[in-house]
Design a protein around this motif. Structure first.
Motif, PDB file in Angstrom:
ATOM      1  N   VAL A  28       0.794  -1.223   0.000  1.00  0.00           N
ATOM      2  CA  VAL A  28       0.000   0.000   0.000  1.00  0.00           C
ATOM      3  C   VAL A  28       0.830   1.278   0.000  1.00  0.00           C
ATOM      4  O   VAL A  28       0.280   2.377  -0.007  1.00  0.00           O
ATOM      5  CB  VAL A  28      -0.970   0.007   1.202  1.00  0.00           C
ATOM      6  CG1 VAL A  28      -1.934  -1.174   1.120  1.00  0.00           C
ATOM      7  CG2 VAL A  28      -0.209  -0.013   2.527  1.00  0.00           C
ATOM      8  N   GLY A  29       2.163   1.154   0.030  1.00  0.00           N
ATOM      9  CA  GLY A  29       2.989   2.349   0.126  1.00  0.00           C
ATOM     10  C   GLY A  29       2.984   2.910   1.538  1.00  0.00           C
ATOM     11  O   GLY A  29       2.350   2.355   2.444  1.00  0.00           O
ATOM     12  N   PRO A  30       3.690   4.011   1.760  1.00  0.00           N
ATOM     13  CA  PRO A  30       3.812   4.562   3.117  1.00  0.00           C
ATOM     14  C   PRO A  30       2.459   4.892   3.736  1.00  0.00           C
ATOM     15  O   PRO A  30       1.535   5.366   3.060  1.00  0.00           O
ATOM     16  CB  PRO A  30       4.642   5.825   2.906  1.00  0.00           C
ATOM     17  CG  PRO A  30       5.417   5.558   1.655  1.00  0.00           C
ATOM     18  CD  PRO A  30       4.507   4.752   0.785  1.00  0.00           C
ATOM     19  N   LEU A  31       2.355   4.630   5.029  1.00  0.00           N
ATOM     20  CA  LEU A  31       1.160   4.950   5.798  1.00  0.00           C
ATOM     21  C   LEU A  31       1.442   6.253   6.544  1.00  0.00           C
ATOM     22  O   LEU A  31       2.196   6.272   7.519  1.00  0.00           O
ATOM     23  CB  LEU A  31       0.842   3.812   6.769  1.00  0.00           C
ATOM     24  CG  LEU A  31       0.563   2.464   6.087  1.00  0.00           C
ATOM     25  CD1 LEU A  31       0.529   1.341   7.099  1.00  0.00           C
ATOM     26  CD2 LEU A  31      -0.747   2.514   5.318  1.00  0.00           C
TER      27      LEU A  31
ATOM     28  N   LEU B 183       9.868   6.019  -8.167  1.00  0.00           N
ATOM     29  CA  LEU B 183       9.505   5.131  -7.073  1.00  0.00           C
ATOM     30  C   LEU B 183       8.408   5.747  -6.203  1.00  0.00           C
ATOM     31  O   LEU B 183       7.517   5.042  -5.710  1.00  0.00           O
ATOM     32  CB  LEU B 183      10.733   4.827  -6.213  1.00  0.00           C
ATOM     33  CG  LEU B 183      11.670   3.738  -6.724  1.00  0.00           C
ATOM     34  CD1 LEU B 183      12.910   3.664  -5.842  1.00  0.00           C
ATOM     35  CD2 LEU B 183      10.965   2.391  -6.770  1.00  0.00           C
ATOM     36  N   GLY B 184       8.475   7.056  -6.018  1.00  0.00           N
ATOM     37  CA  GLY B 184       7.445   7.726  -5.242  1.00  0.00           C
ATOM     38  C   GLY B 184       6.070   7.556  -5.852  1.00  0.00           C
ATOM     39  O   GLY B 184       5.083   7.351  -5.141  1.00  0.00           O
ATOM     40  N   ARG B 185       5.983   7.635  -7.194  1.00  0.00           N
ATOM     41  CA  ARG B 185       4.690   7.435  -7.858  1.00  0.00           C
ATOM     42  C   ARG B 185       4.178   6.016  -7.619  1.00  0.00           C
ATOM     43  O   ARG B 185       2.982   5.805  -7.401  1.00  0.00           O
ATOM     44  CB  ARG B 185       4.817   7.737  -9.349  1.00  0.00           C
ATOM     45  CG  ARG B 185       4.935   9.221  -9.670  1.00  0.00           C
ATOM     46  CD  ARG B 185       4.779   9.470 -11.164  1.00  0.00           C
ATOM     47  NE  ARG B 185       5.907   8.943 -11.920  1.00  0.00           N
ATOM     48  CZ  ARG B 185       7.014   9.623 -12.185  1.00  0.00           C
ATOM     49  NH1 ARG B 185       7.159  10.858 -11.726  1.00  0.00           N
ATOM     50  NH2 ARG B 185       7.982   9.101 -12.905  1.00  0.00           N
ATOM     51  N   GLN B 186       5.076   5.033  -7.675  1.00  0.00           N
ATOM     52  CA  GLN B 186       4.659   3.653  -7.422  1.00  0.00           C
ATOM     53  C   GLN B 186       4.170   3.481  -5.983  1.00  0.00           C
ATOM     54  O   GLN B 186       3.168   2.797  -5.726  1.00  0.00           O
ATOM     55  CB  GLN B 186       5.814   2.692  -7.696  1.00  0.00           C
ATOM     56  CG  GLN B 186       6.217   2.602  -9.154  1.00  0.00           C
ATOM     57  CD  GLN B 186       7.321   1.594  -9.380  1.00  0.00           C
ATOM     58  OE1 GLN B 186       7.390   0.586  -8.694  1.00  0.00           O
ATOM     59  NE2 GLN B 186       8.196   1.862 -10.327  1.00  0.00           N
ATOM     60  N   LEU B 187       4.868   4.086  -5.045  1.00  0.00           N
ATOM     61  CA  LEU B 187       4.456   3.984  -3.653  1.00  0.00           C
ATOM     62  C   LEU B 187       3.104   4.643  -3.427  1.00  0.00           C
ATOM     63  O   LEU B 187       2.233   4.085  -2.745  1.00  0.00           O
ATOM     64  CB  LEU B 187       5.510   4.615  -2.745  1.00  0.00           C
ATOM     65  CG  LEU B 187       6.837   3.849  -2.622  1.00  0.00           C
ATOM     66  CD1 LEU B 187       7.895   4.724  -1.982  1.00  0.00           C
ATOM     67  CD2 LEU B 187       6.648   2.569  -1.808  1.00  0.00           C
ATOM     68  N   ARG B 188       2.889   5.819  -4.002  1.00  0.00           N
ATOM     69  CA  ARG B 188       1.608   6.491  -3.824  1.00  0.00           C
ATOM     70  C   ARG B 188       0.481   5.730  -4.490  1.00  0.00           C
ATOM     71  O   ARG B 188      -0.661   5.759  -4.026  1.00  0.00           O
ATOM     72  CB  ARG B 188       1.683   7.920  -4.371  1.00  0.00           C
ATOM     73  CG  ARG B 188       2.556   8.840  -3.536  1.00  0.00           C
ATOM     74  CD  ARG B 188       2.370  10.301  -3.958  1.00  0.00           C
ATOM     75  NE  ARG B 188       2.704  10.508  -5.358  1.00  0.00           N
ATOM     76  CZ  ARG B 188       3.929  10.696  -5.823  1.00  0.00           C
ATOM     77  NH1 ARG B 188       4.961  10.652  -4.990  1.00  0.00           N
ATOM     78  NH2 ARG B 188       4.149  10.897  -7.100  1.00  0.00           N
TER      79      ARG B 188
END
Length: 404
Positions: free
Chosen positions: A216-219, A379-384
């Protein structure tokens, strides 16, 4: 100039409206460590926003400062644990021998009481708090795994047969010591129904992703932040944030001295440093034992981050499109640092031996070479895209309501 802030479309999604279904009870079993508590807290807030109930199991003295006075905490009491080794296989062994196993034995009775008395619909079990899985299995309550560390996902031990065999024996020993039938053994690190991890497939090195995994990426959630001298940030200057994590402060002293020497040779960069007093920093540095890491990133106030490779710091940095210099110390940090370097979003340096010249060169690379910034943003886009706490709660709701 600082790199551009993310557009509104890039920011984590807001919480969804309350659930239309009946309220569900979630019991969270997590070790008393900030790196585990903070993402679990974000998930709990999103769960409560749906009209559900949340309770926690753990030492009140450690949980209450982060969760607040209104949180329902089933106390376990508190105790000290052995100091852990710094790196390599010894760090993995000492994590389990010195913390996970004694923590599980110490808390199991309290976790069982919480499950029996509060009767949750689902227990969310941190991978380093196996007592939650043992207690839930014994009571016939469904449980989901929470995996805030990359150490237990995929094959981060690199097929180290001896280490893997040793840990399998430790896990079976915990199961049998809890009085559970050996024939029913289930790895308490992995729920067969749901594993929630604040990462993405590429960063975790998972291909394919198992169906029961929710990456789910960062919480992220608003959290109490320490006071900070925002007025000392010099307009128009590039800035580097240095933070080595709450558990690393006791071993990071010499590294911070080398880092300070590196920063002194970067006159066009203003440092923002989280660390103990006594490190001689450049005169324009803004420093404190704690700094508001997430708020600094959200405001676009830093251009790169130098850190230990903890998943919280890494995830928060990447979703805000910043590259990293990573000096891993122990546990999952070398795994995460290796993935970041391979994916082009970070430069990895040796925590124990990197010289000030090497640290300065690494910082120059991530600041001056736009490819690191581009990889971090990718990578940030994938995490979001994982959906964060909203997606985690969606999966957890479905899991809690699914037919057995």
């Amino acid at each position: 100039m600082p790199i551009d802030a993310l557009s509104p479309a890039d920011t984590p999604a807001p919480a969804t409206p309350p659930s239309a279904g009946p309220a569900q009870r979630l019991l969270i079993v997590v070790p008393p460590l900030a790196g585990h508590l903070l993402p679990a807290r974000a998930l709990a807030l999103a769960w409560a926003a749906r009209g559900h109930q949340v309770a926690w199991v753990g030492p009140d003295s450690a949980l209450r400062p982060l969760l607040g006075p209104e949180a329902l905490v089933h106390p376990t009491g508190a105790r000290l644990f052995r100091e852990q080794a710094v790196g390599g296989a010894a760090a993995v062994r000492s994590l389990w021998d010195g913390f996970v196993v004694p923590h599980t034995r110490f808390t199991l009775a309290a976790v069982r009481r919480a499950v029996e008395r509060w009767r949750p619909d689902v227990v969310l079990v941190d991978q380093h708090s196996p007592a939650g899985a043992l207690a839930a299995h014994a009571a016939g309550v469904r449980w989901a795994t929470f995996a805030p560390s990359s150490l237990e996902l995929g094959d981060p031990l690199g097929r180290n047969g001896e280490l893997t065999s040793w840990r399998d024996g430790v896990l079976r020993g915990l199961w049998e010591r809890a009085g559970l039938p050996a024939a029913e053994f289930t790895d308490p690190r992995f729920s067969p129904g749901l594993v929630i991890a604040p990462t993405c497939a590429e960063l975790a090195g998972l291909d394919p992703v198992p169906a029961e995994y929710a990456l789910v990426g960062p919480l992220l959630a608003a959290r109490p932040e320490p006071p900070f001298r925002w007025d000392r940030l010099v307009p128009g200057r590039r800035r580097v944030l240095v933070t080595m994590g709450t558990l690393s402060a006791e071993v990071a002293g010499d590294f911070l001295h080398r880092t300070a020497a590196a920063l002194a040779e970067l006159p066009d960069v203003q440092p923002v440093v989280a660390g103990p007093a006594g490190v001689r920093l450049p005169p324009d540095a803004v420093a404190g034992e704690r700094v508001p890491v997430l708020e600094l990133l959200e405001r676009g106030a830093v251009d790169a981050v130098l850190c230990h490779g903890g998943m919280n710091t890494v995830g928060e940095t990447l979703v805000h499109g910043r590259p990293l210099v990573v000096a891993p110390i122990r546990h999952d940090q070398p795994v995460t640092a290796g993935r970041l370097a391979a994916l082009g979003a970070a430069v990895r340096v040796d925590f124990a031996t990197a010289t000030s010249e090497q640290l300065r060169a690494a910082l120059r690379r991530v600041l001056d070479d736009p490819s690191y910034r581009a990889a971090a943003r990718r990578l940030g886009r994938q995490l979001r895209a994982g959906g964060g706490a909203v997606a985690a709660v969606d999966r957890l709701e479905r899991f809690a309501r699914a037919p057995r």
